[in-house]
Write a protein that holds these residues in place. Structure first.
Motif, PDB file in Angstrom:
ATOM      1  N   GLY A  96       0.840  -1.045   0.150  1.00 52.97           N
ATOM      2  CA  GLY A  96      -0.009   0.028  -0.113  1.00 52.97           C
ATOM      3  C   GLY A  96       0.771   1.425  -0.065  1.00 52.97           C
ATOM      4  N   GLN A  97       0.767   2.056   1.175  1.00 52.14           N
ATOM      5  CA  GLN A  97       1.875   3.165   1.341  1.00 52.14           C
ATOM      6  C   GLN A  97       2.126   3.122   2.702  1.00 52.14           C
ATOM      7  OE1 GLN A  97       1.055   6.730  -1.347  1.00 52.14           O
ATOM      8  NE2 GLN A  97      -0.917   6.141  -1.445  1.00 52.14           N
ATOM      9  N   CYS A  98       3.212   3.834   2.770  1.00 54.98           N
ATOM     10  CA  CYS A  98       3.822   4.159   4.454  1.00 54.98           C
ATOM     11  C   CYS A  98       2.907   5.275   5.108  1.00 54.98           C
ATOM     12  CB  CYS A  98       5.096   3.983   4.387  1.00 54.98           C
ATOM     13  SG  CYS A  98       5.787   5.557   4.166  1.00 54.98           S
ATOM     14  N   ILE A  99       3.432   5.242   6.330  1.00 56.39           N
ATOM     15  CA  ILE A  99       2.796   6.457   7.156  1.00 56.39           C
ATOM     16  C   ILE A  99       3.855   7.021   7.627  1.00 56.39           C
ATOM     17  CG2 ILE A  99       1.486   6.889   9.330  1.00 56.39           C
ATOM     18  CD1 ILE A  99      -0.108   3.951   9.033  1.00 56.39           C
ATOM     19  N   ALA A 100       3.607   8.439   7.661  1.00 59.17           N
ATOM     20  CA  ALA A 100       4.822   9.352   8.189  1.00 59.17           C
ATOM     21  C   ALA A 100       4.972   8.947   9.621  1.00 59.17           C
ATOM     22  CB  ALA A 100       4.367  10.867   7.796  1.00 59.17           C
ATOM     23  N   SER A 101       6.421   9.277  10.194  1.00 61.60           N
ATOM     24  CA  SER A 101       6.622   9.236  11.406  1.00 61.60           C
ATOM     25  C   SER A 101       6.967  10.596  12.171  1.00 61.60           C
ATOM     26  CB  SER A 101       7.561   8.163  11.656  1.00 61.60           C
ATOM     27  OG  SER A 101       7.362   7.008  11.297  1.00 61.60           O
ATOM     28  N   GLY A 102       6.864  11.677  11.380  1.00 59.97           N
ATOM     29  CA  GLY A 102       7.030  12.868  12.268  1.00 59.97           C
ATOM     30  C   GLY A 102       8.502  13.092  11.639  1.00 59.97           C
ATOM     31  N   ASN A 103       9.485  12.954  12.548  1.00 51.35           N
ATOM     32  CA  ASN A 103      10.898  12.885  12.658  1.00 51.35           C
ATOM     33  C   ASN A 103      11.440  12.192  11.265  1.00 51.35           C
ATOM     34  OD1 ASN A 103      13.398  14.103  13.201  1.00 51.35           O
ATOM     35  ND2 ASN A 103      13.684  12.694  14.822  1.00 51.35           N
ATOM     36  N   GLY A 104      11.931  12.995  10.348  1.00 49.76           N
ATOM     37  CA  GLY A 104      12.677  12.388   8.959  1.00 49.76           C
ATOM     38  C   GLY A 104      11.470  12.309   7.990  1.00 49.76           C
ATOM     39  N   GLN A 105      10.311  13.061   7.998  1.00 51.14           N
ATOM     40  CA  GLN A 105       9.346  13.252   7.189  1.00 51.14           C
ATOM     41  C   GLN A 105       9.694  14.227   6.207  1.00 51.14           C
ATOM     42  OE1 GLN A 105       5.682  14.399   9.174  1.00 51.14           O
ATOM     43  NE2 GLN A 105       4.443  14.623   7.104  1.00 51.14           N
ATOM     44  N   PHE A 106       9.293  14.095   5.076  1.00 48.84           N
ATOM     45  CA  PHE A 106       9.934  15.047   3.865  1.00 48.84           C
ATOM     46  C   PHE A 106       8.661  15.152   2.866  1.00 48.84           C
ATOM     47  CE2 PHE A 106      13.874  13.776   5.357  1.00 48.84           C
ATOM     48  CZ  PHE A 106      14.616  14.774   5.510  1.00 48.84           C
ATOM     49  N   VAL A 107       8.232  16.275   2.527  1.00 55.28           N
ATOM     50  CA  VAL A 107       6.969  16.189   1.612  1.00 55.28           C
ATOM     51  C   VAL A 107       7.529  17.176   0.482  1.00 55.28           C
ATOM     52  CG1 VAL A 107       5.650  15.935   3.589  1.00 55.28           C
ATOM     53  CG2 VAL A 107       6.082  18.189   2.998  1.00 55.28           C
ATOM     54  N   SER A 108       6.819  17.435  -0.583  1.00 55.66           N
ATOM     55  CA  SER A 108       7.203  18.318  -1.460  1.00 55.66           C
ATOM     56  C   SER A 108       6.275  19.674  -1.060  1.00 55.66           C
ATOM     57  CB  SER A 108       6.500  17.869  -2.809  1.00 55.66           C
ATOM     58  OG  SER A 108       4.915  17.823  -2.788  1.00 55.66           O
ATOM     59  N   LEU A 109       6.743  20.738  -1.512  1.00 53.16           N
ATOM     60  CA  LEU A 109       6.106  22.117  -1.095  1.00 53.16           C
ATOM     61  C   LEU A 109       4.816  22.155  -1.530  1.00 53.16           C
ATOM     62  CD1 LEU A 109       6.314  24.663   0.375  1.00 53.16           C
ATOM     63  CD2 LEU A 109       7.390  25.821  -1.554  1.00 53.16           C
ATOM     64  N   ALA A 110       4.709  21.610  -2.800  1.00 50.73           N
ATOM     65  CA  ALA A 110       3.223  21.382  -3.229  1.00 50.73           C
ATOM     66  C   ALA A 110       2.328  20.946  -2.520  1.00 50.73           C
ATOM     67  CB  ALA A 110       3.317  20.734  -4.827  1.00 50.73           C
ATOM     68  N   LEU A 111       2.749  19.805  -1.830  1.00 56.37           N
ATOM     69  CA  LEU A 111       1.506  19.059  -0.850  1.00 56.37           C
ATOM     70  C   LEU A 111       1.406  19.985   0.255  1.00 56.37           C
ATOM     71  CD1 LEU A 111       0.164  16.453  -0.044  1.00 56.37           C
ATOM     72  CD2 LEU A 111       2.233  15.603   0.810  1.00 56.37           C
ATOM     73  N   ALA A 112       2.483  20.447   0.582  1.00 54.07           N
ATOM     74  CA  ALA A 112       2.368  21.300   1.915  1.00 54.07           C
ATOM     75  C   ALA A 112       1.497  22.511   1.984  1.00 54.07           C
ATOM     76  CB  ALA A 112       3.839  21.517   2.407  1.00 54.07           C
ATOM     77  N   GLU A 113       1.254  22.905   0.651  1.00 50.17           N
ATOM     78  CA  GLU A 113       0.623  24.204   0.287  1.00 50.17           C
ATOM     79  C   GLU A 113      -0.835  23.708   0.379  1.00 50.17           C
ATOM     80  OE1 GLU A 113       3.858  27.113  -1.872  1.00 50.17           O
ATOM     81  OE2 GLU A 113       2.171  25.792  -3.024  1.00 50.17           O
ATOM     82  N   GLN A 114      -0.943  22.438  -0.184  1.00 50.98           N
ATOM     83  CA  GLN A 114      -2.437  21.978  -0.544  1.00 50.98           C
ATOM     84  C   GLN A 114      -3.083  21.292   0.847  1.00 50.98           C
ATOM     85  OE1 GLN A 114      -2.482  18.876  -3.566  1.00 50.98           O
ATOM     86  NE2 GLN A 114      -4.588  19.008  -3.729  1.00 50.98           N
ATOM     87  N   ASN A 115      -2.093  20.913   1.599  1.00 50.62           N
ATOM     88  CA  ASN A 115      -2.643  20.011   2.856  1.00 50.62           C
ATOM     89  C   ASN A 115      -1.808  20.491   4.113  1.00 50.62           C
ATOM     90  OD1 ASN A 115      -3.758  17.748   4.165  1.00 50.62           O
ATOM     91  ND2 ASN A 115      -1.925  16.438   3.527  1.00 50.62           N
ATOM     92  N   PRO A 116      -2.501  21.475   4.761  1.00 53.57           N
ATOM     93  CA  PRO A 116      -2.040  22.036   6.049  1.00 53.57           C
ATOM     94  C   PRO A 116      -2.119  20.901   7.143  1.00 53.57           C
ATOM     95  CG  PRO A 116      -3.554  23.504   5.005  1.00 53.57           C
ATOM     96  CD  PRO A 116      -3.539  22.189   4.331  1.00 53.57           C
ATOM     97  N   TRP A 117      -1.170  20.880   8.038  1.00 54.24           N
ATOM     98  CA  TRP A 117      -0.957  19.975   9.332  1.00 54.24           C
ATOM     99  C   TRP A 117      -2.326  20.377   9.986  1.00 54.24           C
ATOM    100  CZ3 TRP A 117       3.175  20.683   6.192  1.00 54.24           C
ATOM    101  CH2 TRP A 117       3.985  19.481   6.111  1.00 54.24           C
ATOM    102  N   GLY A 118      -2.823  19.291  10.656  1.00 52.87           N
ATOM    103  CA  GLY A 118      -3.931  19.496  11.697  1.00 52.87           C
ATOM    104  C   GLY A 118      -3.363  19.557  13.063  1.00 52.87           C
TER     105      GLY A 118
END
Length: 424
Positions: free
Chosen positions: A206-228
């Motif tokens: 499937g797909q993995c789950i982020a673990s917070g530390n050591g998590q890398f995202v594209s800026l495009a995703l970060a702009e589209q998907n704010p953290w809750g």
């Protein structure tokens, strides 16, 4: 009847555990080493800071030394966001000589959690440093205040994004650098052994789950998907990414080094927060099951994991009832029945599972170029069962806090240990 029900529930979850062990031993992520191409990339390392005076100077210094060794196609900066610390964290950041450091300060004692701090950094990037940067050529890395990553690891992260334009988020492995006592060694066993193997299984099926530390995202995703604002913001962010159709991958060959919690009470508080955060993400389950972007393995695996705080309150009790019942029947009717055979079978499977988990840690450590001996991993695997007993108590505290409306952020306290860095 209640006893038979307890045995049935315990057998069901014990069977799931055996299947999980078999699957994570079978499915492995192939070793991949990417070469950084000619495409220029921006790398922004976001570090949330709250009362980190004991570690933040060393973290900034060591990361800056590694950023200086990155290839010319990667331009990197550190965005340290002070969440209104009441110690000397902000002053230490302000006087740092690092040419890579940008310091933000959230005034007013907001302290709304890690997600809000990361969103502050993203908003800053959008309006300043990354304003003229193509979002698909900019990567945001989330690192804890005690984190350390090498230039080699950071280069490999960027190279994976460059080689896979569909990649929205990449999670690296996590290892412990201050294995100074039993509790710290158990956390390393958990992260490098069990968690790394589970993440590899998720990446294959499937797909993995982020673990917070050591998590890398594209800026495009970060702009589209704010953290809750969940207490487990990395899981919440992952679920939102899946629902948006974003691709999430795991990179076991590269690791972020972090500090273990070496005292029992802070460790327990940290795990209660994680457990409570999983409870808060239950609201995403209906959307998860209805989404066409999520496959069947992700649905079952994630549902089982999110519901673990609830099942974690039931299974220890049913397992204890089943064990006492089987032991009592076995002692009273040793020459008759199947009860003693059941106990011997459980013990045998448990020992085999310890051996399998030891092999997992040994394999994953070698994959990340952190060699260890099988004897030590086997010893840690056996004592890891006591560690699980400590964690088994956290669901009761997590559910109690959630029912009482106690959703405040219990921060992990970092201490100043000498970093046990490997040679590169």
């Amino acid at each position: 009847m209640l006893t038979n029900l307890a045995i049935g529930i315990s057998s069901l979850f014990y069977g799931y555990f055996i299947i999980e062990i078999l699957l994570i031993n079978h499915y492995r992520v192939p070793k991949r080493s990417m070469t950084k191409g000619k495409q220029p990339y921006q790398l922004y390392l976001v570090i949330p800071v709250l009362n980190e005076e004991r570690v933040i100077t060393k973290t900034i210094t060591q990361l800056s030394q590694q950023l200086a060794q990155l290839p010319s196609t990667i331009t990197a900066q550190i965005i340290a966001v002070d969440d209104d610390s009441h110690d000397h964290s902000l002053a230490l950041l302000a006087t740092s000589p690092s040419p890579y450091l940008q310091v933000l300060h959230r005034a007013g004692n907001k302290r709304q959690g890690k997600g809000a701090v990361i969103n502050t950094a993203i908003d800053y990037l959008q309006h300043t440093l990354a304003k003229q940067v193509a979002p698909n050529q900019a990567i945001v890395g989330i690192l804890d205040a005690d984190a350390f990553m090498t230039s080699q690891a950071l280069t490999q992260v960027v190279a994976h994004f460059e080689h896979d334009p569909q990649l929205a988020m990449l999670q690296t492995g996590v290892t412990i650098y201050n294995q100074t006592n039993w509790l710290a060694r158990m956390q390393n066993f958990e992260f490098m052994g069990v968690n790394s193997a589970t993440q590899q299984l998720r990446s294959r099926l499937g797909q993995c789950i982020a673990s917070g530390n050591g998590q890398f995202v594209s800026l495009a995703l970060a702009e589209q998907n704010p953290w809750g604002n969940s207490l487990l913001e990395d899981l919440e962010f992952t679920l939102r990414t899946w629902l948006l159709g974003g691709k999430v991958d795991f990179l076991p060959t590269q690791v972020v080094q972090q500090e273990a919690v070496t005292q029992l009470r802070p460790f327990f508080n940290q795990r209660v927060r994680w457990c409570q955060g999983a409870l808060q993400c239950m609201s995403y389950l209906p959307a998860l099951w209805q989404s066409k972007n999520v496959n069947w393995f992700q649905r079952f695996d994630t549902t089982f994991w999110i519901l673990m705080p609830i099942t974690g309150c039931i299974v220890p009790i049913t397992s204890l009832v089943a064990l006492v019942n089987l032991t009592t029947r076995s002692l009273s009717n040793w020459n008759q029945g199947w009860h003693h055979l059941a106990i011997l079978t459980v013990i045998s499977i448990a020992l085999l599972a310890c051996g399998a988990l030891a092999l997992l840690l040994h394999r994953n450590s070698s994959l990340a170029q952190l060699p260890t001996t099988f004897g030590q991993t086997l010893s840690d695997s056996i004592s890891f069962q006591a560690y699980l007993l400590i964690i088994a108590l956290t669901p009761y505290a997590a559910i109690t806090r959630q029912l009482l409306g106690q959703t405040n952020w219990t921060k992990t306290r970092h201490l100043s240990y000498a970093r046990l860095k490997r040679s590169y």
